[in-house]
Write a protein that holds these residues in place. Structure first.
Motif, PDB file in Angstrom:
ATOM      1  N   LEU A   1       0.841  -1.192   0.000  1.00 33.83           N
ATOM      2  CA  LEU A   1       0.000   0.000   0.000  1.00 33.83           C
ATOM      3  C   LEU A   1       0.879   1.246   0.000  1.00 33.83           C
ATOM      4  CD1 LEU A   1      -2.753  -1.048   2.564  1.00 33.83           C
ATOM      5  CD2 LEU A   1      -3.128  -0.490   0.179  1.00 33.83           C
ATOM      6  N   ALA A   2       1.946   1.215   0.799  1.00 38.25           N
ATOM      7  CA  ALA A   2       2.809   2.394   0.878  1.00 38.25           C
ATOM      8  C   ALA A   2       3.563   2.610  -0.428  1.00 38.25           C
ATOM      9  CB  ALA A   2       3.781   2.250   2.035  1.00 38.25           C
TER      10      ALA A   2
ATOM     11  N   GLN B   1       2.782   2.059  -3.418  1.00 39.03           N
ATOM     12  CA  GLN B   1       2.033   2.520  -4.586  1.00 39.03           C
ATOM     13  C   GLN B   1       1.320   3.838  -4.357  1.00 39.03           C
ATOM     14  OE1 GLN B   1      -0.282  -0.554  -6.529  1.00 39.03           O
ATOM     15  NE2 GLN B   1       1.091  -2.101  -5.735  1.00 39.03           N
ATOM     16  N   THR B   2       1.465   4.401  -3.173  1.00 43.02           N
ATOM     17  CA  THR B   2       0.714   5.605  -2.868  1.00 43.02           C
ATOM     18  C   THR B   2       1.622   6.828  -2.949  1.00 43.02           C
ATOM     19  OG1 THR B   2      -0.720   4.337  -1.428  1.00 43.02           O
ATOM     20  CG2 THR B   2      -0.744   6.707  -1.140  1.00 43.02           C
ATOM     21  N   LEU B   3       1.096   7.864  -3.551  1.00 37.07           N
ATOM     22  CA  LEU B   3       1.806   9.131  -3.604  1.00 37.07           C
ATOM     23  C   LEU B   3       1.887   9.687  -2.191  1.00 37.07           C
ATOM     24  CD1 LEU B   3       2.919  11.478  -5.304  1.00 37.07           C
ATOM     25  CD2 LEU B   3       0.607  12.371  -5.396  1.00 37.07           C
ATOM     26  N   HIS B   4       3.087   9.995  -1.738  1.00 40.10           N
ATOM     27  CA  HIS B   4       3.227  10.466  -0.361  1.00 40.10           C
ATOM     28  C   HIS B   4       3.283  11.981  -0.267  1.00 40.10           C
ATOM     29  CE1 HIS B   4       3.684   6.378   0.867  1.00 40.10           C
ATOM     30  NE2 HIS B   4       3.965   6.720   2.099  1.00 40.10           N
ATOM     31  N   SER B   5       4.115  12.567  -1.122  1.00 41.21           N
ATOM     32  CA  SER B   5       4.369  13.992  -0.945  1.00 41.21           C
ATOM     33  C   SER B   5       3.569  14.815  -1.933  1.00 41.21           C
ATOM     34  CB  SER B   5       5.853  14.257  -1.143  1.00 41.21           C
ATOM     35  OG  SER B   5       6.069  15.629  -1.286  1.00 41.21           O
ATOM     36  N   GLN B   6       3.200  15.982  -1.488  1.00 44.44           N
ATOM     37  CA  GLN B   6       2.450  16.872  -2.373  1.00 44.44           C
ATOM     38  C   GLN B   6       3.351  17.409  -3.475  1.00 44.44           C
ATOM     39  OE1 GLN B   6       1.364  20.535  -0.663  1.00 44.44           O
ATOM     40  NE2 GLN B   6       0.559  21.131  -2.648  1.00 44.44           N
ATOM     41  N   ILE B   7       4.616  17.619  -3.158  1.00 41.27           N
ATOM     42  CA  ILE B   7       5.594  17.962  -4.197  1.00 41.27           C
ATOM     43  C   ILE B   7       6.104  16.639  -4.743  1.00 41.27           C
ATOM     44  CG2 ILE B   7       7.796  19.079  -4.667  1.00 41.27           C
ATOM     45  CD1 ILE B   7       5.526  20.999  -3.994  1.00 41.27           C
ATOM     46  N   VAL B   8       5.661  16.325  -5.953  1.00 41.57           N
ATOM     47  CA  VAL B   8       5.737  14.944  -6.412  1.00 41.57           C
ATOM     48  C   VAL B   8       7.170  14.467  -6.654  1.00 41.57           C
ATOM     49  CG1 VAL B   8       4.842  13.356  -8.116  1.00 41.57           C
ATOM     50  CG2 VAL B   8       3.478  15.283  -7.414  1.00 41.57           C
ATOM     51  N   ASP B   9       8.085  15.401  -6.925  1.00 40.17           N
ATOM     52  CA  ASP B   9       9.445  14.938  -7.183  1.00 40.17           C
ATOM     53  C   ASP B   9      10.285  14.830  -5.915  1.00 40.17           C
ATOM     54  OD1 ASP B   9       9.765  17.579  -6.707  1.00 40.17           O
ATOM     55  OD2 ASP B   9      10.589  18.115  -8.645  1.00 40.17           O
TER      56      ASP B   9
ATOM     57  N   GLN C   1      -5.064   4.237  -4.423  1.00 45.27           N
ATOM     58  CA  GLN C   1      -3.902   4.333  -5.314  1.00 45.27           C
ATOM     59  C   GLN C   1      -3.199   2.999  -5.508  1.00 45.27           C
ATOM     60  OE1 GLN C   1      -1.376   7.718  -4.492  1.00 45.27           O
ATOM     61  NE2 GLN C   1      -3.078   8.793  -3.587  1.00 45.27           N
TER      62      GLN C   1
ATOM     63  N   ARG D   1       6.827  17.567 -11.240  1.00 44.78           N
ATOM     64  CA  ARG D   1       6.891  18.081  -9.884  1.00 44.78           C
ATOM     65  C   ARG D   1       5.512  18.220  -9.249  1.00 44.78           C
ATOM     66  NH1 ARG D   1      10.653  20.389  -6.633  1.00 44.78           N
ATOM     67  NH2 ARG D   1       9.964  22.018  -5.239  1.00 44.78           N
TER      68      ARG D   1
ATOM     69  N   PRO E   1      -2.145  13.131  -2.261  1.00 44.95           N
ATOM     70  CA  PRO E   1      -0.957  12.633  -1.561  1.00 44.95           C
ATOM     71  C   PRO E   1      -1.299  12.239  -0.122  1.00 44.95           C
ATOM     72  CG  PRO E   1      -0.565  14.802  -2.520  1.00 44.95           C
ATOM     73  CD  PRO E   1      -2.025  14.550  -2.595  1.00 44.95           C
TER      74      PRO E   1
ATOM     75  N   GLU F   1       0.460  12.510   2.510  1.00 44.77           N
ATOM     76  CA  GLU F   1       0.869  13.615   3.369  1.00 44.77           C
ATOM     77  C   GLU F   1      -0.302  14.546   3.687  1.00 44.77           C
ATOM     78  OE1 GLU F   1       4.997  15.341   2.284  1.00 44.77           O
ATOM     79  OE2 GLU F   1       3.512  16.783   1.635  1.00 44.77           O
TER      80      GLU F   1
END
Lengths: 733, 733
Positions: free
Chosen positions: A336-337, A339-347, B339, B674, B683, B685
Motif C-alpha cells: 500500500l505504501a 504505490q501511494t503518492l506520499h508527498s504533495q511535491i511529487v518529485d 492508489q 513536480r 498525496p 501527506e
C-alpha cells in the motif's frame, strides 16, 4: 550464395555440433567435472548426477530437460528462468503453428511459379552485356516468394499467410502473458516472506530540517503517515570509503588463507617445518620489500579492522544520503505504501517497491530526481549515436560480404580464394563470423550505460541493457544488413520520403534470405554446442584449479557458473525471432530452421537452468512485458514489410494487410491494459493471499545492511541501537 | 479595417458597457433584485448587502471584489473558483510584465520603420494595375512588426521580446502552479471530513461466483484485503426505473404544493371556500379528462409510493451492477486503497478516488473497461470531425468578412452598405458577431459527448468538455481565421510539406491582427457588461415570478444562479490568452487590450464568485493542470509562429528562437513531474495532516445513496440491514 555453399555451411555446423555433443556426454560423466556441469544442483545441496550414472545414454540430458516440470525450473533457477523458457516455447509455438499451414501451401506455390526466370529473361533481353545476372538464383531462391510472378493471384495465399502468422502470434502471446502473470503472482504470493516484501525504497528525500538528522526526518515522516504499520528505516549512506577498506580487508583475509594453505602444503615429510610463504609488497607483488605473507597479512588485518570500524561509524553518522529503505510490519502495508503518492511535491519522497537486497545498486540510490532524468536522456542519446555509428562498419562488412569483392580489393587473397574448398567454407562463414565477433564487444558497454542511468536495481539495469541491445541488434544486424546497400546511397531520399523505407525494406529483405538462413544455422549449431558442452568454462576451471587455486573458496569461485545473463541472451533470441517472423512468408524455408533453433534453445536452456546456472537475482518475470512488446514489434515490422513487398509485386489487394497492422496495435494495447501494471507493481490481491505468521522483522532489516557496514555484533553501533530504540518507541507509540 | 471603424467599434462597445454598468449599480440596489445579484450570499445565510446600502458609489462592487481575500473566495465559491481566478491573474501578470518591456521598446521601433511603405512601393512598381494595394495599411498596422523592413537589425528586439515573454510566462506559471497545488492541499487537509474522503470507487468488478451476490463478493474482497480498515460498501444499481418513478412522484408533489397555494390564494374574502384548481390529465394538460388537481395528485402519490418502494427493493436486490463505492474508516486508508493496484488482472477491480456524491454520473459507473476506451476513441473521432467540419463555415465567414465582398455577392445589401454610418458599424461588428453566435451552439454538444465517454464524475466531464472546446476554439477561430484563406487553396501543399504550416501561420497572423483586436474589445465590453448586470437572468426571474411561480420552491428555482460554468468560460479566456500571446510581439498594441480584458474579467469573476454563482461541485482545482498545459501550448504556438515570422523577414538569426521552444517543453515536463500527480490523486501527506475525530461514518455512507433509492426510514430495507449486519461482523472480525 549458391546451394552448395549453403549445404556446406549446414553440414559443417552440424558436424561441429555433433562433436560438441559427444564431448559433452563424455565430459559430464567425469567426476571432476561435476562442478562444471551440475553446479546449480551442487549449490542446492543435491546429488549432482542422481541416477545418471546408471544410464550410458548420451541423450539422457534431453529426457531430463524435457521431463522436468515448470516448478522444478522455478525451484532451481527462479521465475525469471521459467519466464525465459516460456518466451522460447511461445515463439517456438508461433513458428510451429505458422509452419504447419505455411510450409505445405506456400512452398509448392512458390516452387511451381516462374517469377525469377521471367525477371531474368526480361533483364537479359533488356540489358545484353549483363550476363552475370544469368543463373543468379538457386533452388533455394525458387522456393521463396521472389519466384512468384507480379500480380499473380497466388499472392492471395501469401497475403492470407500474413494473417495466419499474425493470429497465431496473438493467440500464443495472449496465453503466454496470462501464464507469465500467473507465474509471477504465484511466486509472489508464497508464504515464505522475502525481505523485499516488507520494504519500500524512498528516494529524493528533501533536505532535513535543521534540528533533525536525516534518520529522524525519515522516521518521523513515515511514522506520522503510517502510525500502525511503520517498523524501521535504513538511511542509505555513502559507503565508498567503507567499501574500499572492507575490500582491502577481505583481500588480505583471502591472501592469508591462501598463504596458510601454501605453508601447510610445504610441510612435507622431508621438511616438516615447511617454508613460510613470502611476497613483495610493491606494484603487483613484483617489486618492493620482501615480507613473510602470513605475518604481513595478520598485521594488515589487525590494522584495518579498527580503521573499518571507525569508518563505519563515520559513514553511518555523517554520510547519510537522500534515500532510505523503510520497513513495514506486513507485506500488505509495504505494498500500500509503495504505490501511494506520499508527498504533495511529487518529485520529492518518491517511493517504489524495494529491490532484493542482493541486487541493490547502492551508488545509484542517492541520485537526484532530475539528475536521473538527465542521465537517462544522455544515455539514450549515446545509445542512439552508438547504433548509428556502428552502422558504418556493419555496412562495410555487408558490402565486402562476397568473396569476389574481397578478392578484388585485396589481391593477395586470390590464392586462397581460388582454392574451391576453402572458398566454399569461407563464403559460407566469413560474413556471419564477422558479425558474431563484432557483436561480442557491445553488451558490457550497454550494461555500464544502463547502470549510469541511475537505476536502483540490477535486474532493472539488465532489462534496460537488454532493451538497448535489442534495438542495436535489430537496427544494425537486421535492418542494417537488409537495407544498408540502398541506405547509404539514398539516405537523402529516405529523409525526404520516409515512407520509402517500407519499399526499401521490402526490396532488401528477399535478397538476404539465405544470408540469414545461414546465420541462424551457424548460430544454433556452434552456439548451442559450446553452450551445452561448456568447453570454455571447463578449460578455464581446470587451468585455474591446477595453477592458481589453493583454498576451497578459491576453487569454488573458479567454478561459479554465473547466471543465465538475460541481457544478451534475450536480444539474441529476439533477433532470430525477428528474422524468422519477417521471412516466414517471404521464404517459408526459414521456419523449420527457426523452429529448430528455438526448440533446441529451449531444451538446452532448460538443462542449463536446472543444472548449471545459478540465478543472481529474482525479478519474478519482470522481463516478460518487454519480451512480449518486442515480439509484437517484430510482428508489426513483418506486417509492414509484407505490405511493402506484396505491393511491390503489383498486387492490388496489398492494402488488405493494413487492417492486421491496426489489430496488432490494438492487441498490444489491450495486453498492456490487462496485464502490464501487475508486472510494474505488486497487486494487493497477491500480497494478501497468504498472510502467514509475521517473520522475524529484524532479519528482514539486517538483509538490507551492506556488507561493508555489517558490524561484528549488532549492538556495537549507535546507528543500530538508535534504530532499535526508535522501534521500541514506535511500538509504544 | 481602417482606423475609423476600429475606433467606432471600441467606442460603441464602451458605451454599451457603461450603460450596462449603470444599469447594474441601479438594479442591484433594489430590494427585489437581491436574489439575482447576491444569491450566493443569501444561500449561505449571510446578509446580502452588508453595509452596501450606506454607500451610493456605483463602483463599490469593485472595491469589494478587490478587497476580498482568497479565503473569502474559497469559502464562497470553493477552490475551483479560486483556481480560476488564479488562472486569470496569472495570465494577466504575464501580459502586464510582458507589456512593461515590450510596449515602450517595440512600438517606437515599429512605428519609425518603413517596411510597409517600402513593400507597397515595390508591389506598386512591380504591378501597375494593382492600385488597390495603395494605402492598404493604417496607423495601427504601422505600429506592428509588419512595418519592420526585411533583415533589419531592429528584428533583434523582436527576437529578444519573444524570449522575454517566454521567461515571464515560465516564472509566473511556476509560482501559480505551486500556489494552486498549495490551495488544493490546504483544502483537502481541512479537518472537516467530506464523504468522498472515506470512499473509493471500484469499477469493472468481474462476475460474482455463483454462490455469492454482487454485494457479498465486493464485501468479501475488500474485507480480505483491508481487514482493519474496511467499513461498508454500496453496490451501484441500475436506477433507471426507480429514478423514473421517483421523478414522477416528485412532479406530483410539486404540482400538489402548487395547487394548494393556488387554492389558498383563491380563498378571498368574497369567496371564502375558494376554487379548487383543476387540470386535464392528457397531453401537456391540454386534452383529456378534467380532474381536481389536489385530489388527483394525492391519489397519484399514494399510488406511486408503494410502487417506488417495490421498485427500490427490486433495484437493490436484482439490479446490482459491476461497480461499487467502498468505504473505509479513515481518510488515510481510503487514499492508500485508492492508489494501490488490487487485482492481478489489471482491467478488473479498477479503483479510483470516489467523486463527490453530488457529482457522480451514475449511469456511467457500470460501463465496462474497454467499452469506456472504445467510447472515448469514438468521441475523440467525433470531436475531430466536428472541428474539421466546422472549419468550412468559419472559413466562409472569414471570406465574407469584408462588406465589399458581401455587397458583391448579395446585391440588395448595397443600399445598406453604402450608408457610411451603418457601414462602419457593420464592418466593425459583423464578422465578430457571426463568430460569437456561431460558438454558442457548441458547448452543450461537447458536454453530451464528454459524458458519453463513460466518465464517472461531473467535474471530470466538464474538464473533458472544456478541453474539447479549447481545441475547437483554437483550431477554428484562431488558426481557422488566420490561415483559412491560404489553407483551402493549398491543402495539398500542406500535406506534402507539413513544415509549410509554420510559414503559413507566420504570413496569416499579422493580417488578422486588427480583427482580433476588435474581437477582444467586443468580447470584453459587451460580454462583461452582460455578465455583471445579469440582465437576462433578471428579466427571466421577474417574468417567471410574475406569471409562473406560485410556491417558495418554485421561486427559489427561478433565481437559482447556477455555477461558474468552467466548461465554456475557461476555453473562451484561453482563446484571448492565445491571441494575446501570439500577437504580443507581432502587434504589441494587443497587450493592453488583453490585459484590460483579463483584469476586468478577474474583477467581475471575483464579484460573481463572491456574490452570485453557487458551485455545483468541488474538484479542488483539478482544472489547474489543464489550464497550465494550455497556456504552455499557446506559448509554444507563439514561439513557433515567431520563428516563422522572423524567418520570413529574412533575419538570419531566426533559428535563435528554437532553443526557447526546447526550454518550453522542458519547463512543461518539469512542472508535470513536480506537481501533476498531486492533482491526479491525493498525496498521503495531505490526507494525514489532520486525523481529527472520526466522523459519523453512517452519514458518509448515506451521502452516496441516490435520491431515488433513499428510503423513508433506513431500517426499512433488507439492503441496508444487510450492509449494517456486515459491518458488525467486520468489526468483530
Amino acid at each position: 550464395m549458391d546451394i552448395s555453399s549453403f549445404v556446406t555451411s549446414l553440414a559443417t555446423s552440424f558436424v561441429i555440433f555433433v562433436v560438441l555433443m559427444i564431448l559433452f556426454s563424455w565430459l559430464s560423466k567425469s567426476q571432476g567435472n561435476e562442478v562444471i556441469y551440475y553446479p546449480n544442483r551442487i549449490l542446492r545441496g543435491l546429488d549432482p548426477v542422481e541416477g545418471r550414472a546408471r544410464t550410458r545414454n548420451p541423450f539422457a540430458w534431453i529426457k531430463e530437460a524435457w521431463g522436468a516440470s515448470e516448478s522444478d525450473v522455478i525451484e532451481a533457477a527462479g521465475v525469471d528462468a521459467a519466464v525465459y523458457l516460456l518466451f522460447l516455447s511461445s515463439v517456438l509455438a508461433i513458428l510451429v503453428f505458422s509452419g504447419l499451414i505455411l510450409l505445405p501451401i506456400l512452398l509448392p506455390l512458390a516452387g511451381t511459379d516462374h517469377g525469377l526466370q521471367q525477371a531474368n529473361n526480361n533483364s537479359s533481353s533488356n540489358d545484353d552485356d549483363n550476363n552475370n545476372n544469368h543463373g543468379n538464383f538457386t533452388r533455394l531462391d525458387k522456393l521463396a516468394m521472389g519466384n512468384i510472378q507480379e500480380g499473380s493471384p497466388r499472392l492471395w495465399a501469401f497475403l492470407l499467410g500474413t494473417y495466419w502468422v499474425s493470429f497465431v502470434t496473438f493467440s500464443v502471446l495472449w496465453r503466454a502473458y496470462k501464464h507469465a502473470s500467473d507465474l509471477r503472482a504465484t511466486a509472489k504470493a508464497l508464504p515464505e516472506a522475502k525481505p523485499e516484501d516488507f520494504a519500500i525504497l524512498v528516494r529524493d528525500i528533501p533536505n532535513p530540517p535543521k534540528d533533525q538528522t536525516r534518520k529522524e526526518q525519515v522516521d518521523n515522516y513515515f511514522r506520522a503517515l503510517h502510525p500502525d504499520t511503520f517498523y524501521k528505516s535504513i538511511v542509505v549512506t555513502n559507503n565508498k570509503e567503507a567499501d574500499k577498506i572492507w575490500e582491502e580487508l577481505e583481500g588480505y583475509k583471502k591472501k592469508l588463507a591462501r598463504a596458510e594453505v601454501l605453508f601447510s602444503e610445504s610441510k612435507t615429510a622431508r621438511k616438516p617445518e615447511g617454508t613460510r610463504p613470502t611476497n613483495r609488497i610493491g606494484f603487483l607483488g613484483l617489486i618492493g620489500k620482501k615480507v613473510e605473507t602470513i605475518e604481513y597479512c595478520n598485521e594488515k588485518i589487525s590494522e584495518l579492522l579498527p580503521k573499518l570500524e571507525a569508518e563505519q561509524e563515520r559513514t553511518l553518522g555523517q554520510k547519510q544520503q537522500n534515500a532510505a529503505f523503510v520497513f513495514f510490519n506486513s507485506r500488505q502495508a509495504a505494498i500500500l505504501a509503495a504505490q501511494t503518492l506520499h508527498s504533495q511535491i511529487v518529485d520529492t519522497w518518491t517511493i517504489t517497491e524495494a529491490p532484493e537486497p542482493r541486487q541493490v545498486l547502492w551508488p545509484n540510490l542517492s541520485r537526484k530526481f532530475y539528475e536521473r532524468k538527465i542521465r537517462q536522456y544522455i544515455v539514450y542519446g549515446t545509445v542512439f549515436l552508438t547504433i548509428v555509428f556502428y552502422m558504418i562498419p556493419i555496412g562495410l562488412i555487408s558490402a565486402v560480404t562476397t568473396l569476389d569483392n574481397l578478392r578484388k580489393s585485396i589481391p593477395f587473397l586470390k590464392v586462397i580464394v581460388d582454392n574451391s574448398a576453402i572458398k566454399t567454407v569461407l563464403q559460407a562463414y566469413l560474413p556471419q563470423l564477422a558479425l558474431i565477433l563484432f557483436l561480442a564487444f557491445l553488451p558490457s558497454f550497454l550494461m555500464v550505460l544502463s547502470k549510469a542511468e541511475g537505476i536502483p536495481s540490477v535486474s532493472h539495469a539488465i532489462r534496460a541493457a537488454s532493451g538497448k541491445y535489442f534495438y542495436f541488434i535489430v537496427f544494425n544486424v537486421f535492418l542494417g544488413v537488409t537495407i544498408t546497400g540502398t541506405l547509404f546511397s539514398s539516405l537523402k531520399t529516405i529523409i525526404n520520403h520516409p515512407s520509402g523505407i517500407v519499399s526499401m525494406l521490402a526490396k532488401g529483405l528477399p535478397i538476404n534470405a539465405t544470408f540469414f538462413l545461414t546465420y541462424v544455422a551457424l548460430k544454433f549449431f556452434i552456439g548451442y554446442g559450446l553452450e551445452l558442452s561448456r568447453l570454455v568454462p571447463l578449460i578455464m576451471f581446470h587451468m585455474k584449479k591446477k595453477y592458481l587455486c589453493k583454498t576451497e573458496d578459491e576453487i569454488k569461485e573458479a567454478w561459479a557458473p554465473g547466471d543465465l545473463s538475460f541481457a544478451t541472451r534475450v536480444p539474441n533470441d529476439m533477433l532470430v525471432v525477428t528474422i524468422a517472423l519477417c521471412y516466414s512468408v517471404i521464404a517459408p524455408l526459414i521456419i523449420p530452421f527457426g523452429a529448430i533453433y528455438l526448440g533446441l534453445g529451449w531444451l538446452i536452456a532448460r538443462n542449463q537452468a536446472l543444472k548449471v546456472y545459478v540465478p543472481s537475482y529474482e525479478s519474478y518475470g519482470r522481463m516478460w512485458p518487454h519480451m512480449h512488446t518486442r515480439i509484437i514489434a517484430a510482428l508489426i515490422l513483418y506486417q509492414i514489410t509484407m505490405f511493402g513487398y506484396i505491393a511491390l509485386k503489383e498486387f492490388i489487394y496489398a492494402p488488405l494487410i493494413l487492417p492486421v497492422i491496426a489489430i496488432s496495435f490494438i492487441f498490444a494495447y489491450v495486453c498492456k491494459q490487462r496485464f502490464y501494471r501487475a508486472f510494474a507493481c505488486t497487486p494487493l490481491e497477491v500480497a494478501c493471499q497468504d498472510t502467514k505468521e509475521v517473520p522475524n522483522l529484524e532479519s528482514v532489516y539486517n538483509a538490507y545492511i551492506p556488507d561493508s557496514l555489517k558490524p561484528e555484533k549488532l549492538e556495537d553501533f549507535e546507528y543500530f541501537e538508535d534504530a532499535q530504540s526508535q522501534v521500541s518507541r514506535s511500538t509504544s507509540f
